[in-house]
Scaffold this motif. Sequence first.
Motif, short mmCIF file in Angstrom:
data_model
loop_
_atom_site.label_atom_id
_atom_site.label_comp_id
_atom_site.label_asym_id
_atom_site.label_seq_id
_atom_site.Cartn_x
_atom_site.Cartn_y
_atom_site.Cartn_z
N LEU A 1 -5.23 5.39 9.18
CA LEU A 1 -5.18 5.68 10.63
C LEU A 1 -3.85 6.35 11.00
O LEU A 1 -3.82 7.27 11.82
CB LEU A 1 -5.30 4.40 11.45
CG LEU A 1 -6.64 3.70 11.53
CD1 LEU A 1 -6.63 2.65 12.62
CD2 LEU A 1 -7.75 4.70 11.79
N MET A 2 -2.77 5.88 10.39
CA MET A 2 -1.46 6.48 10.68
C MET A 2 -1.40 7.92 10.18
O MET A 2 -0.91 8.81 10.87
CB MET A 2 -0.34 5.64 10.05
CG MET A 2 -0.20 4.26 10.68
SD MET A 2 0.98 3.23 9.79
CE MET A 2 2.51 3.91 10.39
N ALA A 3 -1.90 8.14 8.97
CA ALA A 3 -1.87 9.48 8.38
C ALA A 3 -2.69 10.46 9.22
O ALA A 3 -2.35 11.64 9.32
CB ALA A 3 -2.39 9.44 6.94
N ALA B 1 0.87 -1.19 0.00
CA ALA B 1 0.00 0.00 0.00
C ALA B 1 0.91 1.23 0.00
O ALA B 1 2.11 1.13 0.30
CB ALA B 1 -0.91 0.02 1.23
N ILE B 2 0.34 2.37 -0.32
CA ILE B 2 1.11 3.62 -0.27
C ILE B 2 1.44 3.93 1.19
O ILE B 2 0.56 3.88 2.07
CB ILE B 2 0.30 4.79 -0.89
CG1 ILE B 2 0.05 4.53 -2.40
CG2 ILE B 2 0.99 6.12 -0.65
CD1 ILE B 2 1.30 4.65 -3.28
N LYS B 3 2.70 4.24 1.44
CA LYS B 3 3.16 4.57 2.81
C LYS B 3 2.50 5.88 3.27
O LYS B 3 2.42 6.83 2.47
CB LYS B 3 4.69 4.73 2.78
CG LYS B 3 5.30 5.17 4.10
CD LYS B 3 6.81 5.31 3.99
CE LYS B 3 7.29 6.65 3.49
NZ LYS B 3 6.95 7.80 4.32
N PRO B 4 2.07 5.95 4.52
CA PRO B 4 1.55 7.22 5.01
C PRO B 4 2.63 8.31 4.91
O PRO B 4 3.79 8.06 5.22
CB PRO B 4 1.19 6.95 6.47
CG PRO B 4 1.38 5.51 6.70
CD PRO B 4 2.07 4.90 5.53
N HIS B 5 2.24 9.49 4.46
CA HIS B 5 3.20 10.56 4.18
C HIS B 5 3.90 11.07 5.44
O HIS B 5 5.00 11.59 5.39
CB HIS B 5 2.49 11.73 3.50
CG HIS B 5 1.36 12.28 4.33
ND1 HIS B 5 1.56 13.22 5.31
CD2 HIS B 5 0.05 11.96 4.37
CE1 HIS B 5 0.41 13.46 5.90
NE2 HIS B 5 -0.53 12.72 5.35
N ASN B 6 3.25 10.91 6.59
CA ASN B 6 3.78 11.55 7.80
C ASN B 6 4.68 10.65 8.65
O ASN B 6 5.05 11.02 9.75
CB ASN B 6 2.61 12.06 8.65
CG ASN B 6 1.63 10.96 9.01
OD1 ASN B 6 1.52 9.96 8.30
ND2 ASN B 6 0.91 11.13 10.09
N VAL B 7 4.98 9.43 8.15
CA VAL B 7 5.92 8.58 8.91
C VAL B 7 7.10 8.23 8.02
O VAL B 7 6.96 8.14 6.80
CB VAL B 7 5.25 7.28 9.43
CG1 VAL B 7 4.08 7.58 10.33
CG2 VAL B 7 4.83 6.38 8.28
#
Length: 308
Positions: free
Chosen positions: A267-269, A113-119
């Motif tokens: 959820l991470m984003a 999946a696309i990695k969350p931008h903020n981690v």
Amino acid sequence: MKAVLMYQTGDVDVMRYEDVPKPEAQAGEVLVKVFAAGINPVDWKTRAGKGINGLLGDPYPMIPGWDVSGVVEAVGEGVSHFKGGDEVFGMVRFPKVGSAYAQYVASPESDLAIKPHNVDHVQAAAVPLAGLTAWQGLIELADIQAGERVMVTAAAGGVGHLAVQIAKWKGANVIGTVSPGGKELAESLGADELIDYTSQPFESATAPVDVVFDTVGGETLQRAPKAVKPGGRLVTIAGRPEERNDIKVYSFLVRPDASHLKEIATLMAAGHLKCVVAKAFPLSEVQAAHEMGEAGHLRGKIVLEVGQ
Ligand SMILES: NC(=O)c1ccc[n+]([C@@H]2O[C@H](COP(=O)([O-])OP(=O)(O)OC[C@H]3O[C@@H](n4cnc5c(N)ncnc54)[C@H](OP(=O)(O)O)[C@@H]3O)[C@@H](O)[C@H]2O)c1
């Protein structure tokens, strides 16, 4: 490319840091330049011959590891969700050979999946296997609901600390079992109630709960049904408990699922889910990384940094 290679099972010395040919993306696959590879207990158990070795066939020599985060280098025929330059994370081919401890890995498109931008990549690589396990146990199998009382055993562990946050996000009232050393972390993640399992029997330390999510197994799992109220659910990732007629019991093996991984990334984003990295090691120091994991008492995850 550089990779960790294993020719047999055994202690940490069976893992060798070597040069191997770079893989190519076949049809339906994505070639990922790996920035970080996450480590899970199944990695060191399988290295030692006590994990999911029976599911691997005759894999040697093999590159171990399943969790990755990195950048798409190339895509194979038929790949439609990713393009060169995308930042991705995922659990590659589990429970077959994943080959994540390397500078490049060819992964089925459906495992990413696309990695969350903020981690960053180190945090992202720590998430897939543990996060998917927590998601599939709590959301898919236990189907936890807002207001339910959900107990997570080992609330400061790799799976447990993510499970606490997913259950909180769902609106559950979360009870965690921890040793004194894990209390601060579990509290910071939003657990409503904590039980020090070293000083009191967790199964009778609080009122019976709707759901127990057990990540410990062994004697903890055998005692866990006592903590569940009649009509409740027990989900375990670490063995098979004794049956009890008045509760539902689930045990399962995590599987790659891009839709679940996307939910986790969302959820991470949004800042609802954070992964704690206990320590990051260079790929060439994989032996020390496994030793740290095997020593136990982890707070969060261990990751291998592969480079930029
Ligand atoms: N079925 C599946 O698909 C699946 C998926 C992922 C993981 N697993 C398995 O699930 C287990 C947990 O994985 P993980 O990644 O969370 O491991 P981990 O990060 O190594 O977690 C270990 C944690 O357990 C705590 N702990 C140890 N004994 C405990 C007890 N009796 N009660 C409560 N907490 C205890 C430790 O803290 P203290 O020692 O300080 O208490 C530590 O925080 C492993 O056996 C793993 O192989 C299965």
